[in-house]
Design an enzyme around this catalytic site. Structure first.
Site, PDB file in Angstrom:
ATOM      1  N   ASN A  36      -5.101   2.904   3.241  1.00 22.33           N
ATOM      2  CA  ASN A  36      -5.293   4.106   4.054  1.00 22.33           C
ATOM      3  C   ASN A  36      -6.152   3.814   5.273  1.00 22.33           C
ATOM      4  O   ASN A  36      -5.938   4.363   6.353  1.00 22.33           O
ATOM      5  CB  ASN A  36      -5.951   5.214   3.220  1.00 22.33           C
ATOM      6  CG  ASN A  36      -4.972   5.865   2.257  1.00 22.33           C
ATOM      7  OD1 ASN A  36      -3.767   5.792   2.451  1.00 22.33           O
ATOM      8  ND2 ASN A  36      -5.492   6.485   1.217  1.00 22.33           N
ATOM      9  N   PHE A  37      -7.159   2.968   5.068  1.00 23.83           N
ATOM     10  CA  PHE A  37      -8.055   2.582   6.158  1.00 23.83           C
ATOM     11  C   PHE A  37      -7.257   1.940   7.289  1.00 23.83           C
ATOM     12  O   PHE A  37      -7.404   2.302   8.464  1.00 23.83           O
ATOM     13  CB  PHE A  37      -9.100   1.598   5.612  1.00 23.83           C
ATOM     14  CG  PHE A  37     -10.055   1.063   6.649  1.00 23.83           C
ATOM     15  CD1 PHE A  37     -11.209   1.751   6.977  1.00 23.83           C
ATOM     16  CD2 PHE A  37      -9.800  -0.145   7.290  1.00 23.83           C
ATOM     17  CE1 PHE A  37     -12.093   1.250   7.929  1.00 23.83           C
ATOM     18  CE2 PHE A  37     -10.679  -0.650   8.239  1.00 23.83           C
ATOM     19  CZ  PHE A  37     -11.832   0.056   8.554  1.00 23.83           C
ATOM     20  N   GLU A  38      -6.374   1.010   6.942  1.00 20.70           N
ATOM     21  CA  GLU A  38      -5.570   0.325   7.957  1.00 20.70           C
ATOM     22  C   GLU A  38      -4.542   1.277   8.567  1.00 20.70           C
ATOM     23  O   GLU A  38      -4.282   1.229   9.774  1.00 20.70           O
ATOM     24  CB  GLU A  38      -4.866  -0.879   7.321  1.00 20.70           C
ATOM     25  CG  GLU A  38      -5.833  -1.975   6.873  1.00 20.70           C
ATOM     26  CD  GLU A  38      -5.158  -3.004   5.982  1.00 20.70           C
ATOM     27  OE1 GLU A  38      -5.129  -4.185   6.358  1.00 20.70           O
ATOM     28  OE2 GLU A  38      -4.655  -2.616   4.918  1.00 20.70           O
ATOM     29  N   ASP A  40      -4.772   4.560   8.977  1.00 15.07           N
ATOM     30  CA  ASP A  40      -5.450   5.457   9.918  1.00 15.07           C
ATOM     31  C   ASP A  40      -5.762   4.749  11.232  1.00 15.07           C
ATOM     32  O   ASP A  40      -5.604   5.324  12.315  1.00 15.07           O
ATOM     33  CB  ASP A  40      -6.747   5.993   9.302  1.00 15.07           C
ATOM     34  CG  ASP A  40      -6.486   7.041   8.234  1.00 15.07           C
ATOM     35  OD1 ASP A  40      -5.369   7.587   8.188  1.00 15.07           O
ATOM     36  OD2 ASP A  40      -7.405   7.309   7.428  1.00 15.07           O
ATOM     37  N   SER A  83       2.617  19.458   8.819  1.00 17.49           N
ATOM     38  CA  SER A  83       1.337  18.827   8.528  1.00 17.49           C
ATOM     39  C   SER A  83       0.279  19.355   9.480  1.00 17.49           C
ATOM     40  O   SER A  83       0.577  19.957  10.517  1.00 17.49           O
ATOM     41  CB  SER A  83       1.448  17.306   8.652  1.00 17.49           C
ATOM     42  OG  SER A  83       1.793  16.933   9.970  1.00 17.49           O
ATOM     43  N   LYS A 107      -8.633  18.376   0.669  1.00 15.57           N
ATOM     44  CA  LYS A 107      -7.357  17.790   1.094  1.00 15.57           C
ATOM     45  C   LYS A 107      -6.965  16.847  -0.041  1.00 15.57           C
ATOM     46  O   LYS A 107      -7.433  15.708  -0.110  1.00 15.57           O
ATOM     47  CB  LYS A 107      -7.501  17.042   2.417  1.00 15.57           C
ATOM     48  CG  LYS A 107      -6.185  16.475   2.952  1.00 15.57           C
ATOM     49  CD  LYS A 107      -6.396  15.803   4.308  1.00 15.57           C
ATOM     50  CE  LYS A 107      -5.077  15.254   4.857  1.00 15.57           C
ATOM     51  NZ  LYS A 107      -4.549  14.150   4.040  1.00 15.57           N
ATOM     52  N   LYS A 301     -11.097  14.210   7.846  1.00 19.01           N
ATOM     53  CA  LYS A 301     -11.126  12.951   7.094  1.00 19.01           C
ATOM     54  C   LYS A 301     -12.449  12.254   7.369  1.00 19.01           C
ATOM     55  O   LYS A 301     -12.921  12.209   8.508  1.00 19.01           O
ATOM     56  CB  LYS A 301      -9.949  12.059   7.488  1.00 19.01           C
ATOM     57  CG  LYS A 301      -8.586  12.677   7.191  1.00 19.01           C
ATOM     58  CD  LYS A 301      -7.474  11.664   7.245  1.00 19.01           C
ATOM     59  CE  LYS A 301      -7.509  10.759   6.034  1.00 19.01           C
ATOM     60  NZ  LYS A 301      -6.341   9.859   5.963  1.00 19.01           N
ATOM     61  N   CYS A 389      -6.557 -18.678 -19.110  1.00 20.12           N
ATOM     62  CA  CYS A 389      -6.910 -17.271 -19.258  1.00 20.12           C
ATOM     63  C   CYS A 389      -8.400 -17.129 -19.566  1.00 20.12           C
ATOM     64  O   CYS A 389      -8.919 -17.862 -20.425  1.00 20.12           O
ATOM     65  CB  CYS A 389      -6.076 -16.651 -20.386  1.00 20.12           C
ATOM     66  SG  CYS A 389      -6.576 -14.974 -20.838  1.00 20.12           S
ATOM     67  N   CYS A 392      -8.495 -15.846 -23.682  1.00 18.31           N
ATOM     68  CA  CYS A 392      -8.066 -16.708 -24.797  1.00 18.31           C
ATOM     69  C   CYS A 392      -7.973 -18.179 -24.417  1.00 18.31           C
ATOM     70  O   CYS A 392      -7.709 -19.025 -25.271  1.00 18.31           O
ATOM     71  CB  CYS A 392      -6.720 -16.227 -25.345  1.00 18.31           C
ATOM     72  SG  CYS A 392      -5.343 -16.483 -24.186  1.00 18.31           S
TER      73      CYS A 392
END
Length: 657
Positions: A36-38, A40, A83, A107, A301, A389, A392
């Protein structure tokens, strides 16, 4: 056209293509392409370029409300779902409010749905789609909570809201999906993917909730936004939280609501705030510009606070079948808290960000909640991918998704403890041992730390409390609460215990049939001597063989023995014909105080030959509610039908010893 203009137009085209591709993934439940950061940042850059050059493509995300979901019957919206304009400046919110009363609400970060009622019945559910045309998903009406199927308003009625999945349900669902191609990036991504499913039962399992945020149309004369929201709640809708204020009070209210997010009080995902005028007639008089309507509302925002820090190391955590990287870095202050860890998701994300063995990370808190690395600089050296891993120590392998090309790391041991996390989730569930404080994430953490290998180890977590108290997200109080819940679970009903063992094909109902027929001692005896349970009504050969096969496994047998040393099974006799609740249907609502929870209450009723339903009907004999005078919908329904309402104490006096 100048060279500079050519470059800017080329950049505009590039941004439109990237943003539309990201939106398509975002709206259709696919892998997240950018954060979302990128998104925006790119959107703001695109808007600035369009304003400067005047070059605006028809398919630009600045001109469209969204990407239409895949599949399904398309229909035009009666009222376009446009929107809202957005801002990150509180001063702009204050200016927009002007001299008029406004309402502040969340929102929500989900999928917008539009519900239509006629004659008091739900007739249509549409997704928002591109704002003009949505997808008809009315067939899912019984799979989504938060709205009634029938309302007392008999006119034409249209309501808009957000379909969301809580962070709790998201974590539970996502961490138990074994196929990495099917994992979801965030709750909003999961909600979108879920509403594309064709099976209502599968959708219902995801616990999607509709949160009404505006009453679009009613034939009645309800003018103000506040009155409309009150009316929706009165009709039985779940409505978004809201608070009335004005321009002078907005900064303080915004700060108060922001603190709720920063303090982790929100289980429903949000990505900002919305203000709207209380005067809906004034709001409706605004003009449409592009895909925004000026007076319908203004979205706020939060500005992402970011901090730079140095990577210390990458920690590898095994969950189900995937080994995921977590960046551990020098602690920084973000949004009022200290942050020292951030998930890197998978190997592809490490490559995309360009993370090296040593590097500087730029960290934000996505939606003020989840720490996320958004940029990397000064990277040197290569990240070492573990060859074994962490749980294990079996060999690992890199797999590439056929659908998205995403690279993930996996443990090759099919019996790795981390792969059995779904069993541990069932073990501690309310239908099982009912242990609070042991979420799936917590158990995965303890498994990776080596504290838990089998069910009985949960009852020895006290030995590790000094180390647990020092882990991120834990403390003396949370550990004390966990300890109390674990100790409380040592006294367990046999039905819950059998369910918690995770025997294939044996759920709560099968466990009840066994206990009611042969008792818990008979359950153990029949397993040990191989007699089986074919003679138990409702069990049959397949389930009986499943129980015997489970017990023949040495690991399961030893695990059961170890567990029985830690718990006390309540003495519940096999069911006798003619129980105290024989032939009666009960509905149980509200909090209970005599029984541990409503599941235990239900188990008692059924053990005495009764039935417990979820809603009041003509077949209901009694509604059990400790708040017998409340104005709840179940109480109102019971009174309408003449169903007797009794308290838990009255139930015990009449139907117990």
């Amino acid at each position: 056209m100048t060279q500079v203009s050519d470059e800017k137009i080329k950049k505009t085209d590039e941004l439109v293509e990237k943003l539309n591709a990201a939106s398509a993934a975002y709206y259709n439940g696919q892998d997240e392409i950018i954060s979302n950061f990128e998104w925006d940042a790119m959107y703001d850059e695109l808007s600035a370029l369009e304003g400067e050059t005047g070059y605006i493509r028809a398919d630009s995300p600045t001109q469209n409300a969204g990407i239409e979901a895949q599949g399904g019957q398309k229909e035009a919206h009666e009222y376009p779902a446009l929107s809202l304009a957005k801002t990150k400046d509180i001063a702009q919110l204050v200016s927009w409010a002007g001299e008029r009363p406004v309402w502040l609400s969340w929102k929500l970060d989900g999928l917008t749905l539009v519900l239509t009622y006629d004659g008091g019945s739900l007739t249509k559910i549409l997704t928002r789609g591109n704002g003009q045309i949505g997808t008809n998903i009315t067939f899912l009406k019984n799979a989504i909570s938060g709205f009634p199927l029938k309302i007392k308003d008999k006119g034409h009625f249209v309501v808009r809201g957000e379909a969301t999945i809580s962070y709790t349900d998201f974590a539970l669902i996502n961490d138990t999906i074994e196929d990495d191609d099917e994992k979801y990036a965030n709750p909003r991504n999961l909600a979108s993917g879920t509403l594309n499913l064709e099976d209502p039962e599968k959708v219902k399992e995801r616990h999607i909730c509709f949160n009404a945020f505006t009453l679009v149309h009613t034939d009645g004369e309800i003018i103000s936004w506040g009155e409309r929201m009150f009316y929706l709640k009165e009709l039985g809708f779940t409505v978004v939280d809201h608070e009335k204020t004005d321009a002078s009070g907005l900064p303080a209210v915004v700060e108060k609501w922001t603190k709720k997010v920063e303090n982790g009080q929100m289980d429903i995902p949000v990505d900002g705030l919305v203000i709207c005028y209380d005067d809906t007639e004034y709001a409706a008089s605004g003009t449409v510009t592009g895909h925004h309507i000026n007076r319908a509302g203004l979205a706020f925002k939060w500005k992402d606070e970011e901090a730079q820090t140095r990577l210390d190391h990458i920690e590898w955590s095994c969950a189900v079948s995937t080994i995921s990287p977590v960046a551990v870095f020098e602690p920084v202050q973000l949004e009022g808290t200290t942050v020292s860890r951030a998930s890197l998701c998978n190997l592809s994300e490490i490559e995309r960000l360009g993370i090296g063995k040593e590097c500087t990370l730029t960290i934000i808190k996505a939606n003020k909640i989840i720490p996320k690395c958004v940029r990397v600089s000064d990277a040197t050296g290569e990240v070492e991918i573990p060859s074994e891993c962490p749980v294990c120590h079996a060999p690992t392998e890199v797999r590439v998704s056929r659908n998205s090309g995403t690279k993930t790391l996996h443990c090759t041991n099919p019996d790795c403890t981390a792969k059995n996390v779904k069993k541990f989730t069932r073990f501690v569930s309310k239908s099982g041992m009912d242990i609070d404080g042991l979420s799936i994430q917590t158990m995965l953490r303890f498994i990776n730390e080596g504290y838990i290998h089998e069910f009985a180890d949960i009852y020895h977590l006290r030995e590790h409390f000094p180390e647990i108290e020092k882990l991120d997200g834990f403390g003396e109080k949370s550990v004390a609460n966990m300890d109390a819940s674990i100790e409380k679970s040592r006294d367990v009903h046999p039905v819950n215990f059998i369910f918690a063992l995770c025997i294939p094909l044996i759920g709560v109902d099968a466990a009840k049939k066994i206990v009611n027929s042969v008792g818990f001692d008979g359950f153990l005896k029949n397993m040990k001597n191989g007699t089986g349970f074919e003679d138990v009504d409702g069990i049959g050969e397949e389930r009986s063989n499943s129980i015997l096969a489970w017990h023949e496994n040495d690991y399961n047998k030893k695990s059961l023995e170890n567990l029985l040393r830690e718990v006390t099974i309540k003495n519940v006799e096999a069911k006798k014909a003619g129980g105290r609740c024989e032939g009666l249907t009960f509905v149980i609502t509200g909090d209970v105080h005599h029984y541990k929870n409503r599941d235990e209450f239900k188990a008692y009723v059924e053990s005495e030959g009764g039935h417990v339903a979820g809603s009041v009907s003509k077949k209901t004999a009694f509604l059990v509610n400790n708040d017998a005078e409340s104005g709840s919908s179940k109480n109102r329904r019971a009174k309408e039908l003449g169903v007797e309402i009794i308290t838990e104490d009255e139930f015990i006096n009449r139907f117990s010893d």
